[in-house]
Design a protein around this motif. Structure first.
Motif, PDB file in Angstrom:
ATOM      1  N   LEU A 108       0.831  -1.199   0.000  1.00 33.37           N
ATOM      2  CA  LEU A 108       0.000   0.000   0.000  1.00 33.37           C
ATOM      3  C   LEU A 108       0.868   1.253   0.000  1.00 33.37           C
ATOM      4  CD1 LEU A 108      -2.864   1.064   0.081  1.00 33.37           C
ATOM      5  CD2 LEU A 108      -2.824   0.800   2.551  1.00 33.37           C
ATOM      6  N   ALA A 109       1.926   1.249   0.801  1.00 35.63           N
ATOM      7  CA  ALA A 109       2.849   2.388   0.843  1.00 35.63           C
ATOM      8  C   ALA A 109       3.470   2.630  -0.528  1.00 35.63           C
ATOM      9  CB  ALA A 109       3.943   2.141   1.878  1.00 35.63           C
ATOM     10  N   GLY A 110       3.928   1.564  -1.173  1.00 31.02           N
ATOM     11  CA  GLY A 110       4.539   1.700  -2.495  1.00 31.02           C
ATOM     12  C   GLY A 110       3.585   2.275  -3.520  1.00 31.02           C
ATOM     13  N   ALA A 111       2.329   1.846  -3.471  1.00 29.30           N
ATOM     14  CA  ALA A 111       1.331   2.355  -4.424  1.00 29.30           C
ATOM     15  C   ALA A 111       1.065   3.839  -4.203  1.00 29.30           C
ATOM     16  CB  ALA A 111       0.038   1.549  -4.308  1.00 29.30           C
ATOM     17  N   LEU A 112       0.951   4.260  -2.961  1.00 29.96           N
ATOM     18  CA  LEU A 112       0.716   5.677  -2.673  1.00 29.96           C
ATOM     19  C   LEU A 112       1.909   6.529  -3.072  1.00 29.96           C
ATOM     20  CD1 LEU A 112      -1.010   5.357   0.813  1.00 29.96           C
ATOM     21  CD2 LEU A 112      -2.105   5.908  -1.369  1.00 29.96           C
ATOM     22  N   LEU A 113       3.112   6.029  -2.826  1.00 29.51           N
ATOM     23  CA  LEU A 113       4.318   6.770  -3.216  1.00 29.51           C
ATOM     24  C   LEU A 113       4.448   6.849  -4.731  1.00 29.51           C
ATOM     25  CD1 LEU A 113       6.723   5.317  -0.535  1.00 29.51           C
ATOM     26  CD2 LEU A 113       5.939   7.694  -0.675  1.00 29.51           C
ATOM     27  N   ALA A 114       4.185   5.747  -5.425  1.00 27.11           N
ATOM     28  CA  ALA A 114       4.296   5.734  -6.884  1.00 27.11           C
ATOM     29  C   ALA A 114       3.329   6.723  -7.534  1.00 27.11           C
ATOM     30  CB  ALA A 114       4.041   4.328  -7.419  1.00 27.11           C
ATOM     31  N   ARG A 115       2.169   6.891  -6.921  1.00 28.86           N
ATOM     32  CA  ARG A 115       1.161   7.831  -7.449  1.00 28.86           C
ATOM     33  C   ARG A 115       1.377   9.251  -6.945  1.00 28.86           C
ATOM     34  NH1 ARG A 115      -4.353   4.167  -6.831  1.00 28.86           N
ATOM     35  NH2 ARG A 115      -3.490   2.333  -7.855  1.00 28.86           N
ATOM     36  N   ARG A 116       2.419   9.455  -6.152  1.00 25.62           N
ATOM     37  CA  ARG A 116       2.739  10.751  -5.536  1.00 25.62           C
ATOM     38  C   ARG A 116       1.590  11.291  -4.688  1.00 25.62           C
ATOM     39  NH1 ARG A 116       7.492  12.656  -6.242  1.00 25.62           N
ATOM     40  NH2 ARG A 116       8.799  12.278  -8.025  1.00 25.62           N
ATOM     41  N   LEU A 117       0.856  10.355  -4.069  1.00 28.70           N
ATOM     42  CA  LEU A 117      -0.193  10.733  -3.129  1.00 28.70           C
ATOM     43  C   LEU A 117       0.349  10.849  -1.712  1.00 28.70           C
ATOM     44  CD1 LEU A 117      -3.077   8.467  -4.466  1.00 28.70           C
ATOM     45  CD2 LEU A 117      -2.853  10.954  -4.705  1.00 28.70           C
ATOM     46  N   ALA A 118       1.596  10.440  -1.514  1.00 26.40           N
ATOM     47  CA  ALA A 118       2.251  10.539  -0.210  1.00 26.40           C
ATOM     48  C   ALA A 118       3.710  10.875  -0.426  1.00 26.40           C
ATOM     49  CB  ALA A 118       2.127   9.218   0.542  1.00 26.40           C
TER      50      ALA A 118
END
Length: 101
Positions: A14-24
């Motif tokens: 989940l962390a990787g997905a949020l970082l990849a989308r620049r949401l975090a």
């Protein structure tokens, strides 16, 4: 922003997905904890991994939607924790690495 993953692997995914989308800008994946909660009329107990998601207030809705879509649980709780104050260079970095809403 706070939420939890079912386990460490789910939290990292989940962390990787949020970082990849620049949401975090950063996601802290904590150690497993035991949670007790109401669910379908019963008190349940389970393990989960807390996640602290550092993002802009303007990205909360989109990040929460992404978490709901990616999370294995039917009801992944997300809550916003406002930043009352922070170190100026750190806050500038957070703004720079997340995308505009």
């Amino acid at each position: 922003m706070l939420t939890a993953g079912a386990d460490r692997a789910a939290g990292r995914s989940l962390a990787g997905a949020l970082l990849a989308r620049r949401l975090a800008a950063c996601v802290c994946v904590g150690a497993p904890v035991e949670s007790l909660y109401h669910w379908r009329g019963e008190i349940e107990t389970g393990q989960e991994v807390p996640l602290t998601i550092k993002t802009r207030a303007s990205l909360y809705a989109e990040a929460a939607t992404a978490i709901c879509a990616l999370h294995a649980c039917g009801l992944p709780g997300t809550v916003a924790v406002p930043i009352a104050r922070g170190d100026a260079p750190y806050l500038a970095w957070l703004e720079a690495v997340t995308r505009d809403a």
